[in-house]
Design an enzyme around this catalytic site. Sequence first.
Site, mmCIF file in Angstrom:
data_model
loop_
_atom_site.group_PDB
_atom_site.id
_atom_site.type_symbol
_atom_site.label_atom_id
_atom_site.label_comp_id
_atom_site.label_asym_id
_atom_site.label_seq_id
_atom_site.Cartn_x
_atom_site.Cartn_y
_atom_site.Cartn_z
ATOM 1 N N GLY A 243 0.812 -1.201 0.000
ATOM 2 C CA GLY A 243 0.000 0.000 0.000
ATOM 3 C C GLY A 243 0.849 1.256 0.000
ATOM 4 N N ASN B 233 -7.436 4.266 9.310
ATOM 5 C CA ASN B 233 -6.934 2.977 9.792
ATOM 6 C C ASN B 233 -6.895 2.937 11.315
ATOM 7 O OD1 ASN B 233 -4.847 4.999 9.192
ATOM 8 N ND2 ASN B 233 -3.433 3.557 10.140
ATOM 9 N N ALA C 155 -3.450 -5.954 -0.555
ATOM 10 C CA ALA C 155 -4.098 -7.257 -0.447
ATOM 11 C C ALA C 155 -4.212 -7.760 0.984
ATOM 12 C CB ALA C 155 -3.343 -8.284 -1.293
ATOM 13 N N HIS C 156 -3.196 -7.512 1.807
ATOM 14 C CA HIS C 156 -3.184 -8.132 3.137
ATOM 15 C C HIS C 156 -4.192 -7.518 4.099
ATOM 16 C CE1 HIS C 156 -0.778 -5.081 5.510
ATOM 17 N NE2 HIS C 156 -0.574 -4.664 4.280
ATOM 18 N N THR D 213 9.998 -7.646 -11.930
ATOM 19 C CA THR D 213 9.283 -8.890 -12.211
ATOM 20 C C THR D 213 8.113 -9.064 -11.256
ATOM 21 O OG1 THR D 213 11.327 -9.921 -12.997
ATOM 22 C CG2 THR D 213 9.513 -11.395 -12.411
ATOM 23 N N CYS E 119 2.240 0.886 10.674
ATOM 24 C CA CYS E 119 3.421 1.433 10.017
ATOM 25 C C CYS E 119 4.121 2.485 10.878
ATOM 26 C CB CYS E 119 3.034 2.041 8.675
ATOM 27 S SG CYS E 119 2.343 0.831 7.528
#
Length: 378
Positions: A70, A150, A199-200, A236, A323
């Site tokens: 994120g 959050n 995603a998490h 990648t 974070c």
Amino acid sequence: MKRIYLDYNATAPLDSRARTAMEPYLDLRGNPSSLHAEGRRARAAIDLARERIATLLRVRPREIIFVSSGSQSDSLGIVGLARALRKKGSHLICSAIEHPAVAKSMAFLETEGFSVSRAPVDRFGRVDLEWLKASFRPETTLVSILSASNETGTRQPMRAIGRLCAERGVVFHSDVVQSAGKEELCFAEWGVSSASLAAHKFGGPLGAALLYVRAGLSLERIVFGGEQEEGRWPGTENVAAIVGMAEALGRAEEEREGESARQRELTERLWQGIADLPGIRRWGHPIERLPNTLAIGFSALDGESLLIGLDLEGIAVSGGSACSSGALQPSPALLAMGASEAQARSMVRFSLGKGVGWEEIEETIARFRRVVRNLASN
């Protein structure tokens, strides 16, 4: 002692169905950029995941950029858009309660000569719309305001913010990391031109995230290398993680309405079970908030002691943003909401998810009350 995990806003456990979807790609041989059969298989998996996510978000596949977190998504969206729009102006707006990924991206852009205005919030943590309306300038090009906190779960008036931006031709980016999987994401209705997801937060794997950028918007690259993601984010791709993210988002959307109602009931029961404790208060908006989040604080108890005590009692919670919580600083969001430094230091955030039921909530109430009683007696 059974441990109880109540820190879903930091990271939700990997959904077993996402894990299953990822398994065929964990030992994948092919590089998605290679032309041989193995590479084409990897590329096909990414393309299918992109199409599925785009359908779920009601956007176009080419408007999705895969990144790894994120924070990367916020940084790319804010720095990349601000630089691309610089010929039109160099004034930016964010709120005073943004995630560090947004706040620090804005601070970085100030070192490049951009001007940043930070919108104040009310005591519930909602952006002051009158201030926002008055703060636009002819040179304003980008606004970034998170959809939901959050830390407190407070939801922002997204449609109103989007209208203000649209009326002035200003690009609206939003960190919707906490909203994904918990409320309907309505980018078109909100007037959002760019958005960040991870995603998490909704049962996907760590190491997968995305940035939505509306077609037609220019985005200056901020990382250099290959031409992956049309050159917008080189490197990648993590095929298995991207597949897992698509599966997790799909499952979260399928179950969102039922889970939201269930988690709201559990959250309110948790609050009812501790609301009578001396000196306790609840932070955030009483109605416009995420269904799974309960932020509380005390007038005379230290937040760090509460976190340690709860951990020893087998309960995993947070003091705010994962974070930044390691810094052991007062919550910037609560300070912006008018809390004293002592109040901002005492905040504890409970955030629920699929793995939490009535038994866990009742046990949490009992253990929490025991921790508070022990701390108050010392």
